[in-house]
Structures are given as C-alpha cells and as structure tokens.
Design a protein around this motif. Structure first.
Motif, PDB file in Angstrom:
ATOM      1  N   MET A 185       0.780  -1.382   0.002  1.00  0.00           N
ATOM      2  CA  MET A 185      -0.022   0.066  -0.085  1.00  0.00           C
ATOM      3  C   MET A 185       0.847   1.288   0.074  1.00  0.00           C
ATOM      4  SD  MET A 185      -2.899  -1.193  -0.074  1.00  0.00           S
ATOM      5  CE  MET A 185      -3.836   0.358  -0.203  1.00  0.00           C
ATOM      6  N   ALA A 186       0.674   2.240  -0.938  1.00  0.00           N
ATOM      7  CA  ALA A 186       1.224   3.643  -1.184  1.00  0.00           C
ATOM      8  C   ALA A 186       0.277   4.658  -0.998  1.00  0.00           C
ATOM      9  CB  ALA A 186       2.053   3.598  -2.420  1.00  0.00           C
ATOM     10  N   VAL A 187       0.903   5.910  -0.762  1.00  0.00           N
ATOM     11  CA  VAL A 187      -0.093   7.139  -0.923  1.00  0.00           C
ATOM     12  C   VAL A 187      -0.004   7.535  -2.334  1.00  0.00           C
ATOM     13  CG1 VAL A 187       0.424   7.881   1.462  1.00  0.00           C
ATOM     14  CG2 VAL A 187       1.855   8.727  -0.571  1.00  0.00           C
ATOM     15  N   PRO A 188      -1.100   7.835  -3.061  1.00  0.00           N
ATOM     16  CA  PRO A 188      -1.359   8.472  -4.256  1.00  0.00           C
ATOM     17  C   PRO A 188      -0.008   9.503  -4.736  1.00  0.00           C
ATOM     18  CG  PRO A 188      -3.502   8.093  -3.422  1.00  0.00           C
ATOM     19  CD  PRO A 188      -2.513   8.052  -2.256  1.00  0.00           C
ATOM     20  N   MET A 189       0.083   9.723  -5.727  1.00  0.00           N
ATOM     21  CA  MET A 189       1.012  10.594  -6.253  1.00  0.00           C
ATOM     22  C   MET A 189       2.248  10.759  -5.420  1.00  0.00           C
ATOM     23  SD  MET A 189      -0.667  11.802  -9.021  1.00  0.00           S
ATOM     24  CE  MET A 189       0.115  13.289  -9.468  1.00  0.00           C
ATOM     25  N   MET A 190       2.921   9.742  -5.425  1.00  0.00           N
ATOM     26  CA  MET A 190       4.151   9.895  -4.429  1.00  0.00           C
ATOM     27  C   MET A 190       5.328   9.890  -5.172  1.00  0.00           C
ATOM     28  SD  MET A 190       4.758   6.475  -2.332  1.00  0.00           S
ATOM     29  CE  MET A 190       5.233   4.803  -3.205  1.00  0.00           C
ATOM     30  N   LEU A 191       5.228   9.212  -6.300  1.00  0.00           N
ATOM     31  CA  LEU A 191       6.589   8.854  -7.378  1.00  0.00           C
ATOM     32  C   LEU A 191       6.768  10.252  -8.199  1.00  0.00           C
ATOM     33  CD1 LEU A 191       6.415   5.184  -8.232  1.00  0.00           C
ATOM     34  CD2 LEU A 191       7.770   6.363  -6.640  1.00  0.00           C
ATOM     35  N   GLN A 192       5.557  10.738  -8.830  1.00  0.00           N
ATOM     36  CA  GLN A 192       5.683  11.895  -9.582  1.00  0.00           C
ATOM     37  C   GLN A 192       6.545  13.050  -9.042  1.00  0.00           C
ATOM     38  OE1 GLN A 192       1.900  12.771 -11.817  1.00  0.00           O
ATOM     39  NE2 GLN A 192       2.650  14.720 -12.398  1.00  0.00           N
ATOM     40  N   PRO A 193       6.419  13.566  -7.770  1.00  0.00           N
ATOM     41  CA  PRO A 193       7.086  14.695  -7.532  1.00  0.00           C
ATOM     42  C   PRO A 193       8.664  14.693  -7.708  1.00  0.00           C
ATOM     43  CG  PRO A 193       5.252  14.627  -6.014  1.00  0.00           C
ATOM     44  CD  PRO A 193       5.269  13.160  -7.023  1.00  0.00           C
ATOM     45  N   LEU A 194       8.944  13.139  -7.105  1.00  0.00           N
ATOM     46  CA  LEU A 194      10.477  12.763  -7.221  1.00  0.00           C
ATOM     47  C   LEU A 194      10.944  12.973  -8.487  1.00  0.00           C
ATOM     48  CD1 LEU A 194       9.312  11.669  -4.208  1.00  0.00           C
ATOM     49  CD2 LEU A 194      11.014  10.044  -4.547  1.00  0.00           C
ATOM     50  N   ILE A 195      10.155  12.265  -9.508  1.00  0.00           N
ATOM     51  CA  ILE A 195      10.679  12.506 -10.968  1.00  0.00           C
ATOM     52  C   ILE A 195      10.843  13.687 -11.345  1.00  0.00           C
ATOM     53  CG2 ILE A 195      10.192  11.482 -12.991  1.00  0.00           C
ATOM     54  CD1 ILE A 195       9.172   8.899 -11.942  1.00  0.00           C
ATOM     55  N   GLU A 196       9.727  14.639 -11.294  1.00  0.00           N
ATOM     56  CA  GLU A 196       9.687  15.898 -11.655  1.00  0.00           C
ATOM     57  C   GLU A 196      10.918  16.769 -10.887  1.00  0.00           C
ATOM     58  OE1 GLU A 196       4.742  16.507 -12.181  1.00  0.00           O
ATOM     59  OE2 GLU A 196       5.721  17.429 -10.420  1.00  0.00           O
ATOM     60  N   ASN A 197      10.981  16.518  -9.794  1.00  0.00           N
ATOM     61  CA  ASN A 197      12.195  17.142  -8.944  1.00  0.00           C
ATOM     62  C   ASN A 197      13.525  16.708  -9.713  1.00  0.00           C
ATOM     63  OD1 ASN A 197      12.858  18.565  -6.324  1.00  0.00           O
ATOM     64  ND2 ASN A 197      14.363  17.073  -6.405  1.00  0.00           N
ATOM     65  N   ALA A 198      13.747  15.524 -10.235  1.00  0.00           N
ATOM     66  CA  ALA A 198      14.879  15.050 -11.033  1.00  0.00           C
ATOM     67  C   ALA A 198      14.925  15.870 -12.187  1.00  0.00           C
ATOM     68  CB  ALA A 198      14.914  13.602 -11.306  1.00  0.00           C
ATOM     69  N   PHE A 199      13.759  16.146 -13.056  1.00  0.00           N
ATOM     70  CA  PHE A 199      13.909  16.760 -14.373  1.00  0.00           C
ATOM     71  C   PHE A 199      14.266  18.169 -14.112  1.00  0.00           C
ATOM     72  CE2 PHE A 199      11.003  13.311 -16.025  1.00  0.00           C
ATOM     73  CZ  PHE A 199      11.807  12.981 -17.063  1.00  0.00           C
ATOM     74  N   ARG A 200      13.537  18.830 -13.036  1.00  0.00           N
ATOM     75  CA  ARG A 200      13.633  20.157 -12.891  1.00  0.00           C
ATOM     76  C   ARG A 200      15.229  20.588 -12.329  1.00  0.00           C
ATOM     77  NH1 ARG A 200       9.865  20.631  -9.472  1.00  0.00           N
ATOM     78  NH2 ARG A 200       8.210  21.137 -11.081  1.00  0.00           N
ATOM     79  N   HIS A 201      15.317  19.704 -11.215  1.00  0.00           N
ATOM     80  CA  HIS A 201      16.835  20.374 -10.455  1.00  0.00           C
ATOM     81  C   HIS A 201      17.970  19.507 -10.919  1.00  0.00           C
ATOM     82  CE1 HIS A 201      14.621  22.779  -7.754  1.00  0.00           C
ATOM     83  NE2 HIS A 201      13.765  21.944  -7.484  1.00  0.00           N
ATOM     84  N   GLY A 202      17.690  18.089 -11.252  1.00  0.00           N
ATOM     85  CA  GLY A 202      19.018  17.217 -11.949  1.00  0.00           C
ATOM     86  C   GLY A 202      19.207  17.800 -13.312  1.00  0.00           C
ATOM     87  N   TYR A 203      18.195  18.287 -14.303  1.00  0.00           N
ATOM     88  CA  TYR A 203      18.556  18.222 -15.538  1.00  0.00           C
ATOM     89  C   TYR A 203      18.352  19.845 -16.129  1.00  0.00           C
ATOM     90  CZ  TYR A 203      18.614  13.102 -15.779  1.00  0.00           C
ATOM     91  OH  TYR A 203      18.892  11.949 -15.285  1.00  0.00           O
ATOM     92  N   GLN A 204      17.218  20.121 -15.935  1.00  0.00           N
ATOM     93  CA  GLN A 204      16.808  21.250 -16.668  1.00  0.00           C
ATOM     94  C   GLN A 204      17.652  22.822 -15.898  1.00  0.00           C
ATOM     95  OE1 GLN A 204      12.518  21.844 -16.422  1.00  0.00           O
ATOM     96  NE2 GLN A 204      12.318  20.067 -17.658  1.00  0.00           N
ATOM     97  N   LYS A 205      17.737  22.803 -14.791  1.00  0.00           N
ATOM     98  CA  LYS A 205      18.482  23.674 -13.737  1.00  0.00           C
ATOM     99  C   LYS A 205      19.880  23.752 -14.314  1.00  0.00           C
ATOM    100  CE  LYS A 205      19.817  25.078  -9.277  1.00  0.00           C
ATOM    101  NZ  LYS A 205      19.593  24.806  -7.755  1.00  0.00           N
ATOM    102  N   HIS A 206      20.471  22.701 -14.693  1.00  0.00           N
ATOM    103  CA  HIS A 206      21.802  22.571 -15.130  1.00  0.00           C
ATOM    104  C   HIS A 206      21.962  22.615 -16.706  1.00  0.00           C
ATOM    105  CE1 HIS A 206      23.230  22.150 -10.902  1.00  0.00           C
ATOM    106  NE2 HIS A 206      22.486  21.119 -11.115  1.00  0.00           N
TER     107      HIS A 206
END
Length: 588
Positions: free
Chosen positions: A468-489
């Motif tokens: 059992m997991a909480v809904p919408m828990m993986l998407q913020p982590l992946i969006e964080n990777a896109f925004r801060h891991g790739y796009q920011k740099h």
C-alpha cells in the motif's frame, strides 16, 4: 490528345486517392474499435476489482466483529453444558444471547446470529428451529475449523439472506459447534446494484456453486449461471472477452475474490460501446466521399476549362505561324490564362508593327528579329505546357493528404489516465502497482518529449500489488529530477532508475537520476528535515513537493517510513522511499 491525357491523369489520381483514404479509414476504424473494446474491458476490470475490494472489506469487517464470539467463555460453556437438560440449556443460552445482542447493536445489515452445538442445540437471535434445520447442511460445508465459509443463500420470512459460518471447538474439549451469521442480501447486492456501465451495461455476482447471487433481474437469483461462464471461472480467476448473452454481443469481464471466492461479472453491450464510433465512421465516410466527389468535379471542371483555353491559344498560335496576324485572343479571361492571352495579343500586335516598319534595307535585321520573336513564342508555349498545370495541381493536392500519426493516440490515452488518476483517485492509500502504472504513463509522455530519456524500472509487479502506498508519491520525485537534476543545469534528461525491494517488514523504493546533484549542505538539510519528528520547523527553502510526499507517507504509515536522500553529487541523485510491507491475507 494532351487535354484528354491530363483529364485521365486527374481521374486516375482521384481514384487512387479514394482507394488509399478508404483503406486508411477502414484500418483506423478497426484499430479504434479494438482500442475502445480493450479500454472498456480494462475499465470494467478496474470497476470489478474495486467492488471486490469493497466486498472483501465488508466480509473482513463482519469476521472481525463476530469471530471473537467463538473464543468467549459463554460460547464454550454453551457447547459443554447446554446438553444437560432444558434448565441448563436456558441457563447457558442467556449469556450467549446477550453477547449476540451486543454484537448486532447498530448493525441492521446482520439479520441474525446463531450458535449451534454438535448435539444440534441452538440459540439464535431470531429462530432456534431455523438454525437447527440448517445445521447438517451447513456443518457439511465447513472443513477447516476457525475459518469462515460462505454457506449459501437462504430464504426466511420473504427475506433473502447470505449465510456465512465457522466451525469452532470448546478449549480443552472435543465439543464443537458452528457460528452462523445471516447477512441481508440487500447489503451485498447494493455493491453491484448501483454500478452501471454505459446506458444498459450492468454488473452481477456469482457464488461459489455457480449460482446467481445477484442479478438485475431478481428472477434469476439462486439459478445456475450459464455453463460457459461457470467453466471459465473454474479455470481462471479473472478475464474478459466478447460473448453472446441474452441474444446480444456483450463485452464480458469477470474477477473472483481470493477472500470470499465470489465472482463479479460485468456485461456491456458491444453495440452501445461502438455506437458513437459507427456514427462517426458513417459521417466520416459520407463527408469523405462528398469531399472527393466535389474535389473531382472541381478538378475536372478546372482541367476542362484550362484545356479549352490552352487549345484555343495553340490554334491561334498556329494561325500566326502561317502568317495570319489578324488573330485575337479574348481578353475577358482572368488569372494566369487571361495574362497569357493578353501577352499573346501584345506579341501579335508587336509583330504586326514590326512588319509594317520593315524596309528593304533592313530585311536581314528584321529576319533576325523574327527569329527572336519565334524564340519568344516557343518560350511562351513552354510556359503554357500542360505539364505546368499538372505539377501545379499536384502541389495543391499535397495539402489535402491526411497525416496518420499513431503516437498521438498513445500519448492522449496516457494523459487521460493521468488526469483520471489525479482527479478521481481520492483514496488515502492505493496499491503500489496502481501508483507504478500511473508513473509509467507519465514517463511515457516524457520519453516522447525527450528522445534520449531512458527509464529502467526494476520491481516485482506481483509484490507491488501487495504494498500500500500514498497516491501521487513518485511523480514529485521524478519531476524534481527533471527540474533540478537536468533542466536547472541545462542538461538533456538521460537515465531514470526506479527500483523496489523488500527488506524484512519494510519495502524500499529508490528513485535515481544521472543529472547534477545538489550541494552537500542542501542534501543534509533535507535529510535532517525528513528525520525531524517535529517536521515543519525547517521547511523554509525546502521542496514543497518532496515534503508533501514525506508528510503523507508518515501520516499514514508512521515515523519509520518516508523519504531519505541516499546520494546527491555530480553523478546524480538517489532518493529512497520507505513503506511498510503489508500483504493481502485470506480470512482465517
């Protein structure tokens, strides 16, 4: 002959185009039909799984409420001593009846509870005689002590009851009895009654003996279900196909509960699912045929008009070639043909003026001028060559070709599921497999956006269905990777890893990217924030998305769960989600 050849080419071109568009349209119709049917089956299975979950939760609630009665001293004393005589039976039945009353308070869905000893001595909340009469039949269905089983459907005073029962022993003795719980069937059937699929689709329930437990037509209750359905649910726990039912083609899906062994069926008329598509197909065909006919008529009309104009100009030029300079092309035409006619008249007039000014001393010079004029006439002829018209029509026609891009269909379906999941999913927790399916749709769109993006998901899907997991828990982590891991740099997204494994009583999910990580102080600040039980004191400057996921996980699963940044450097970032391991168990 040239105009006749041009007309044939135009007609042939439209015929080929008609055949091509017809084939593409038919293929589109077939693929769309299959996609709609597949989506309908998937939606029906989701509805069936949700109803199975609701029914399992309801039966689990009944079991948790009534099973402790078998461990009470009053139940054991009733089994051991009620056979001594009427007085003992009355004496030991009273506390049992009081216990039954306490359990049934506030539960109108429970019609009655009965306890019967092996000597067929019964105490019941509504009819001792009715309980005694059913004892042999029900006792024969109970093979495993301490485990509730569905004993079938009963009729009592015009009330339809679903009976569940459990066999239990008195501690330290060989005396045994059965606990019977009679549930109002209305409560069970209401789970399926309010579910509709389209305008006429419906859901029904089959019991473990292949009989209708619930059906919209109440006359079928307790009757045998069709043999094809019975054979299927004996071999498969879930599935779906197109079947003939009640003389119609129906999309039938089914799923059996592992907890109760009841099977939910959904039936949706195939004609209803495809009705809008058929209307769209017919409308599209009508519009397409009309457009093709109009286009062909316009093209043929234009080609005939151009051909007549060109043939007229050719005849006039031949008359000029034989020395007749009195020819005159009509000047009331518009467009390119009108321009050619006016140019021709200007040329003829110029020739006539030159001839009138020729003198004997300038014959050779005039001959040279005539040759130049002849060259100009030839150039004019080349300009109005029929191939010019054909190439022009091909360019115009190219704008009418419809592009068939299948990737758009896949991206839209993924996006619809993302919206449905985001808008309709109000549950506090969901199976991890459902959350994983959502993130796959999200990453499918991102991979269309970023060509070099590669995603690797390593997780046992069968195990994920038990977490059992909480809904919408993986998407913020992946969006964080896109925004801060790739796009920011200003980096192109590279590789994303999602791994899941069981560690004892915990389940760990690692989300990792190969972008640029965060500063060490920032990472330590996040981890300190995640480990701080007080929480929001250091929230300022932190990612609200990560904090929201961490807070919801701790809210539902306790302080031992949540987020933790394993690593963050120039080689990328890895964040771990810790969840409790909960498996779905059968009734015991």
């Amino acid at each position: 002959m040239r105009s006749f050849s041009l007309r044939n080419k135009i007609i042939a071109m439209f015929l080929v185009l008609s055949i091509l568009l017809t084939g593409v349209g038919y293929y589109w119709y077939l693929m769309t039909t299959l996609t709609i049917q597949d989506n309908t089956m998937k939606l029906s299975r989701q509805i069936i799984n949700q109803m199975n979950s609701r029914l399992d939760a309801y039966f689990m609630e009944i079991v948790n409420l009534t099973l402790p009665m078998t461990a009470r001293n009053v139940s054991a004393q009733f089994l051991d001593k009620s056979g001594g005589g009427p007085y003992e039976r009355l004496l030991y039945a009273r506390p049992v009846n009081q216990m039954i009353y306490n359990v049934m308070v506030g539960r109108p869905d429970i019609y009655g509870i009965s306890i019967i000893s092996q000597d067929r001595l019964a105490t019941s909340s509504y009819s001792n005689l009715f309980a005694q009469e059913r004892f042999p039949e029900i006792a024969g269905k109970l093979n495993q002590p301490g485990k509730f089983e569905i004993a079938g459907i009963q009729q009592y005073n015009d009330v339809r009851l679903l009976t569940i029962a459990v066999k239990f022993f008195s501690p330290g003795t060989q005396h045994w009895g059965i606990l019977i719980v009679d549930l109002r069937l209305d409560k069970i059937s209401s789970i399926a009654k309010d579910v509709t699929l389209g305008d006429t689709g419906f859901v029904w329930i089959a019991d473990t003996e292949g009989r209708y437990l619930y059906y919209p037509d109440s006359h079928k209750w307790s009757k045998r279900i069709p043999d094809p359905f019975w054979k299927r649910i004996q071999n498969e726990s879930e599935g779906g196909d197109i079947e003939y039912s009640s003389g119609k083609k129906m999309i039938v899906t089914y799923g059996r509960s592992d907890l109760t062994n009841l099977t939910f069926f959904s039936e949706t008329p195939l004609a209803e699912v495809n009705s809008d598509l058929v209307r769209l197909r017919n409308t599209t065909i009508l519009i397409g045929i009309t457009a093709l006919l109009l286009g062909m008529m316009v093209a043929i009309s234009v080609s005939f008009s151009l051909s007549r104009s060109i043939l007229l100009l050719q005849r006039l030029m031949k008359r000029v070639e034989i020395g007749n300079l009195d020819v005159h092309a009509p000047e009331n035409k518009k467009g390119e043909i009108g321009y050619l006619y006016r140019s021709f008249n200007a040329m003829v007039n110029e020739i006539k003026n030159l001839i009138h000014t020729v003198s004997a001393l300038q014959v050779k010079e005039k001959e040279l001028e005539f040759k130049q004029l002849d060259s100009r006439m030839q150039a004019l002829q080349y300009q109005i060559n029929p191939h010019f018209l054909y190439n022009t029509l091909e360019i115009v026609n190219s704008y009418a070709i419809i592009e068939n891009i299948p990737v758009i269909s896949r991206v839209v379906q993924s996006l619809a599921r993302i919206f449905r999941y985001s808008v309709e999913n109000h549950a506090k927790t969901v199976p991890l497999s459902v959350e994983l399916a959502h993130i796959k749709d999200y990453l499918d769109i991102q991979m269309e956006r970023f060509e070099n993006l590669r995603v690797e998901i390593s997780m046992d899907e069968g195990l994920a269905a038990q977490i059992m997991a909480v809904p919408m828990m993986l998407q913020p982590l992946i969006e964080n990777a896109f925004r801060h891991g790739y796009q920011k740099h200003k980096l192109e997204p590279g590789v994303l890893f999602i791994r899941g494994s069981r560690q004892g009583e915990l389940f760990e999910i690692d989300v990792e990217d190969n972008g640029r990580g965060m500063d060490t102080k920032v990472r330590d600040h996040y981890n300190h924030l995640f480990q701080d039980s007080c929480g929001e004191g250091g929230l300022e400057g932190a990612s609200l998305g990560l904090w929201n996921v961490h807070s919801r996980i701790r809210l539902f699963f306790g302080s031992g769960c949540g987020l933790y940044i394993l690593r963050s450097d120039t080689n990328g970032t890895a964040i771990r989600i810790t969840l409790p391991f909960h498996s779905i168990r059968r009734l015991e």
